[in-house]
Design a protein around this motif. Structure first.
Motif, PDB file in Angstrom:
ATOM      1  N   LEU A 127       0.830  -1.201   0.000  1.00 67.84           N
ATOM      2  CA  LEU A 127       0.000   0.000   0.000  1.00 67.84           C
ATOM      3  C   LEU A 127       0.864   1.250   0.000  1.00 67.84           C
ATOM      4  N   THR A 128       0.468   2.229  -0.795  1.00 70.58           N
ATOM      5  CA  THR A 128       1.198   3.483  -0.894  1.00 70.58           C
ATOM      6  C   THR A 128       0.647   4.499   0.108  1.00 70.58           C
ATOM      7  N   GLU A 129       1.385   5.583   0.271  1.00 67.45           N
ATOM      8  CA  GLU A 129       0.915   6.631   1.176  1.00 67.45           C
ATOM      9  C   GLU A 129      -0.397   7.226   0.685  1.00 67.45           C
ATOM     10  N   SER A 130      -0.558   7.353  -0.611  1.00 66.25           N
ATOM     11  CA  SER A 130      -1.820   7.903  -1.122  1.00 66.25           C
ATOM     12  C   SER A 130      -2.986   6.973  -0.800  1.00 66.25           C
ATOM     13  N   GLN A 131      -2.759   5.681  -0.823  1.00 63.61           N
ATOM     14  CA  GLN A 131      -3.809   4.742  -0.455  1.00 63.61           C
ATOM     15  C   GLN A 131      -4.121   4.808   1.044  1.00 63.61           C
ATOM     16  N   LEU A 132      -3.101   5.009   1.841  1.00 65.64           N
ATOM     17  CA  LEU A 132      -3.335   5.143   3.277  1.00 65.64           C
ATOM     18  C   LEU A 132      -4.073   6.443   3.582  1.00 65.64           C
ATOM     19  N   GLN A 133      -3.812   7.467   2.801  1.00 65.52           N
ATOM     20  CA  GLN A 133      -4.586   8.706   2.962  1.00 65.52           C
ATOM     21  C   GLN A 133      -6.044   8.488   2.568  1.00 65.52           C
ATOM     22  N   GLN A 134      -6.276   7.677   1.541  1.00 71.68           N
ATOM     23  CA  GLN A 134      -7.642   7.322   1.170  1.00 71.68           C
ATOM     24  C   GLN A 134      -8.325   6.564   2.303  1.00 71.68           C
ATOM     25  N   LEU A 135      -7.606   5.635   2.933  1.00 69.73           N
ATOM     26  CA  LEU A 135      -8.156   4.903   4.071  1.00 69.73           C
ATOM     27  C   LEU A 135      -8.478   5.850   5.214  1.00 69.73           C
ATOM     28  N   GLU A 136      -7.597   6.812   5.446  1.00 76.42           N
ATOM     29  CA  GLU A 136      -7.830   7.787   6.513  1.00 76.42           C
ATOM     30  C   GLU A 136      -9.072   8.615   6.224  1.00 76.42           C
ATOM     31  N   ARG A 137      -9.255   9.023   4.968  1.00 75.11           N
ATOM     32  CA  ARG A 137     -10.454   9.786   4.603  1.00 75.11           C
ATOM     33  C   ARG A 137     -11.710   8.935   4.796  1.00 75.11           C
ATOM     34  N   LYS A 138     -11.608   7.664   4.460  1.00 78.19           N
ATOM     35  CA  LYS A 138     -12.754   6.772   4.648  1.00 78.19           C
ATOM     36  C   LYS A 138     -13.102   6.658   6.124  1.00 78.19           C
ATOM     37  N   TYR A 139     -12.102   6.509   6.957  1.00 79.21           N
ATOM     38  CA  TYR A 139     -12.347   6.468   8.401  1.00 79.21           C
ATOM     39  C   TYR A 139     -13.033   7.752   8.870  1.00 79.21           C
ATOM     40  N   THR A 140     -12.571   8.880   8.365  1.00 77.35           N
ATOM     41  CA  THR A 140     -13.154  10.164   8.765  1.00 77.35           C
ATOM     42  C   THR A 140     -14.636  10.215   8.401  1.00 77.35           C
ATOM     43  N   LYS A 141     -14.971   9.736   7.219  1.00 73.15           N
ATOM     44  CA  LYS A 141     -16.375   9.723   6.802  1.00 73.15           C
ATOM     45  C   LYS A 141     -17.199   8.786   7.679  1.00 73.15           C
ATOM     46  N   ILE A 142     -16.660   7.603   7.947  1.00 65.66           N
ATOM     47  CA  ILE A 142     -17.368   6.645   8.805  1.00 65.66           C
ATOM     48  C   ILE A 142     -17.622   7.252  10.174  1.00 65.66           C
ATOM     49  N   ASN A 143     -16.620   7.917  10.716  1.00 65.62           N
ATOM     50  CA  ASN A 143     -16.762   8.531  12.038  1.00 65.62           C
ATOM     51  C   ASN A 143     -17.782   9.663  12.028  1.00 65.62           C
ATOM     52  N   ALA A 144     -17.793  10.425  10.942  1.00 64.24           N
ATOM     53  CA  ALA A 144     -18.770  11.514  10.840  1.00 64.24           C
ATOM     54  C   ALA A 144     -20.191  10.957  10.741  1.00 64.24           C
ATOM     55  N   ASP A 145     -20.355   9.892   9.964  1.00 60.94           N
ATOM     56  CA  ASP A 145     -21.676   9.272   9.843  1.00 60.94           C
ATOM     57  C   ASP A 145     -22.132   8.712  11.187  1.00 60.94           C
ATOM     58  N   TYR A 146     -21.211   8.088  11.894  1.00 60.10           N
ATOM     59  CA  TYR A 146     -21.563   7.531  13.207  1.00 60.10           C
ATOM     60  C   TYR A 146     -21.952   8.645  14.172  1.00 60.10           C
ATOM     61  N   ARG A 147     -21.191   9.740  14.133  1.00 59.59           N
ATOM     62  CA  ARG A 147     -21.509  10.861  15.018  1.00 59.59           C
ATOM     63  C   ARG A 147     -22.904  11.395  14.723  1.00 59.59           C
ATOM     64  N   LYS A 148     -23.233  11.512  13.447  1.00 68.61           N
ATOM     65  CA  LYS A 148     -24.556  12.011  13.078  1.00 68.61           C
ATOM     66  C   LYS A 148     -25.655  11.032  13.479  1.00 68.61           C
ATOM     67  N   ASP A 149     -25.396   9.743  13.270  1.00 65.54           N
ATOM     68  CA  ASP A 149     -26.416   8.730  13.538  1.00 65.54           C
ATOM     69  C   ASP A 149     -26.620   8.474  15.030  1.00 65.54           C
ATOM     70  N   TRP A 150     -25.555   8.650  15.819  1.00 61.64           N
ATOM     71  CA  TRP A 150     -25.635   8.270  17.223  1.00 61.64           C
ATOM     72  C   TRP A 150     -25.315   9.404  18.193  1.00 61.64           C
ATOM     73  N   LEU A 151     -24.146   9.986  18.058  1.00 64.87           N
ATOM     74  CA  LEU A 151     -23.678  10.907  19.108  1.00 64.87           C
ATOM     75  C   LEU A 151     -24.445  12.223  19.120  1.00 64.87           C
ATOM     76  N   GLU A 152     -25.008  12.610  17.979  1.00 67.31           N
ATOM     77  CA  GLU A 152     -25.771  13.860  17.938  1.00 67.31           C
ATOM     78  C   GLU A 152     -27.238  13.656  18.303  1.00 67.31           C
ATOM     79  N   ARG A 153     -27.623  12.436  18.586  1.00 62.68           N
ATOM     80  CA  ARG A 153     -28.995  12.142  19.001  1.00 62.68           C
ATOM     81  C   ARG A 153     -29.094  12.144  20.527  1.00 62.68           C
ATOM     82  N   SER A 154     -30.256  12.430  21.017  1.00 65.56           N
ATOM     83  CA  SER A 154     -30.492  12.323  22.451  1.00 65.56           C
ATOM     84  C   SER A 154     -30.501  10.855  22.856  1.00 65.56           C
ATOM     85  N   ILE A 155     -30.366  10.607  24.150  1.00 66.19           N
ATOM     86  CA  ILE A 155     -30.403   9.234  24.637  1.00 66.19           C
ATOM     87  C   ILE A 155     -31.730   8.575  24.269  1.00 66.19           C
TER      88      ILE A 155
END
Length: 294
Positions: A127-155
Motif C-alpha cells: 500500500l502506498t501513502e496515497s492509499q493510506l490517505q484514502q483509508l484515513e479519509r474513509k475512516y473520517t467519513k465513517i466517524n462523521a456518519d456515526y456521530r450524526k447517527d448516534w452521538l448527535e442524538r439524544s439518549i
C-alpha cells in the motif's frame, strides 16, 4: 484496520448474519449474497483503499480463493451450528447456551480472519501513502456518519433507534411480536450498558493503531511474514482485548446480549418458535447447497 481484516470484514459480516438468522428474509437471498461476495467485497474494499492496476487482479483472485476456502472448510461447520440452533429453538434456553452459540460464531469469524492474513499481509506492505490517505479519509467519513447517527442524538432517540432495529430483526425471525414482547425489548434497550460514545472512542483507537501499523510497513519496507505476525496480533487484540476498561465493557455487553436473547426467546410462543425452526432449516438447506456447489 489492517488489510486482512478489512478484506474479510464484508464476508465475515454476511456470514455472521447468516449464522444469526437476523436479517436476510429469503433463502434465495442467502445464496445470492454468498455467491456474489467476491464481487461485492472487491468494490467495498476498493472504496477504502482505491486499488491500483497491479493490486486489482490480486485482490479479486484472493477474494475468490477465500470464498472457495470458506465454502469447503467453514460452511459445513456453519451447517452444524444451524442444526444445533434448531435443537435449541423449540425450548427455553439459558444465557449460557446462548453464549456458547455466540462464541462459536466468534470462532468461525476468527478462522476467516486468520485465513486472510497471509495474502492480506502481502498486499498490506504494497500500500502506498496515497492509499493510506484514502483509508484515513474513509475512516473520517465513517466517524462523521456515526456521530450524526448516534452521538448527535439524544439518549431517548438512540434508544428508540435500537428498539426499532431489535423489533425488525426479531419479527423477521419469529414473526409478529405481541405487546408484551415489544415491552420487553424496550426494557432491554433502556437498561442496556451500551454506550455509543465508548464504541466511538474504541473504534477510533483501532483506526489510529491500524494506520500507524500500515504506515510502519510502508516506511520500513516490512517483509510480508513480519507484517502478517503484526496483523495477527492486531486481530487478536480486537477479538480478545487486553485487561482494561474496554475489555470489561465488552464482556459486560456480551453477558447482557446472552441474557437478553435468552430472556426474549423464552417469552416467544410455540408458533413463533416453529417459525424460527423453519427459518433455521431453510438456512441449513441453503448452506448445504452452497457447500456442495462450485
Amino acid at each position: 484496520m489492517p488489510f486482512s481484516l478489512i478484506r474479510c470484514a464484508k464476508l465475515a459480516r454476511i456470514i455472521g448474519v447468516l449464522v444469526l438468522g437476523a436479517t436476510l428474509a429469503a433463502c434465495s437471498a442467502v445464496k445470492l449474497a454468498y455467491n456474489n461476495l467476491p464481487e461485492v467485497s472487491y468494490w467495498w474494499l476498493d472504496g477504502y483503499l482505491d486499488f491500483d492496476g497491479t493490486q486489482t487482479p490480486r485482490v479479486r483472485d484472493e477474494l475468490d480463493h477465500l470464498l472457495a476456502w470458506h465454502r469447503q472448510n467453514e460452511l459445513p461447520r456453519v451447517v452444524a451450528m444451524m442444526q444445533k440452533a434448531q435443537t435449541l429453538a423449540p425450548n427455553d434456553v439459558t444465557p449460557e447456551q446462548t453464549c456458547d452459540m455466540v462464541n462459536e460464531i466468534r470462532n468461525r469469524l476468527l478462522a476467516l480472519a486468520e485465513r486472510a492474513e497471509t495474502a492480506g499481509a502481502e498486499l498490506a506492505v504494497s500500500l502506498t501513502e496515497s492509499q493510506l490517505q484514502q483509508l484515513e479519509r474513509k475512516y473520517t467519513k465513517i466517524n462523521a456518519d456515526y456521530r450524526k447517527d448516534w452521538l448527535e442524538r439524544s439518549i431517548e432517540k438512540q434508544q428508540e433507534m435500537r428498539y426499532e432495529k431489535f423489533v425488525e430483526r426479531s419479527e423477521d425471525f419469529y414473526g409478529r411480536l405481541d405487546a408484551q414482547q415489544r415491552d420487553l425489548l424496550r426494557l432491554q434497550v433502556a437498561r442496556s450498558v451500551f454506550d455509543p460514545r465508548e464504541l466511538d472512542a474504541e473504534r477510533k483507537r483501532r483506526q489510529r493503531e491500524a494506520l500507524t501499523l500500515l504506515r510502519r510497513f510502508n516506511a520500513q519496507k516490512t517483509p510480508p511474514p513480519e507484517a502478517q505476525a503484526a496483523i495477527h496480533a492486531y486481530v487478536l487484540r480486537i477479538a480478545s482485548p487486553p485487561p482494561g476498561p474496554w475489555r470489561d465493557r465488552q464482556q459486560a455487553l456480551q453477558r447482557e446480549a446472552c441474557h437478553d436473547i435468552a430472556e426474549f426467546h423464552n417469552q416467544t410462543s410455540p408458533a413463533q418458535r416453529d417459525k424460527a425452526v423453519r427459518r433455521l432449516q431453510s438456512y441449513e438447506n441453503d448452506l448445504r447447497d452452497l457447500a456442495t456447489s462450485q
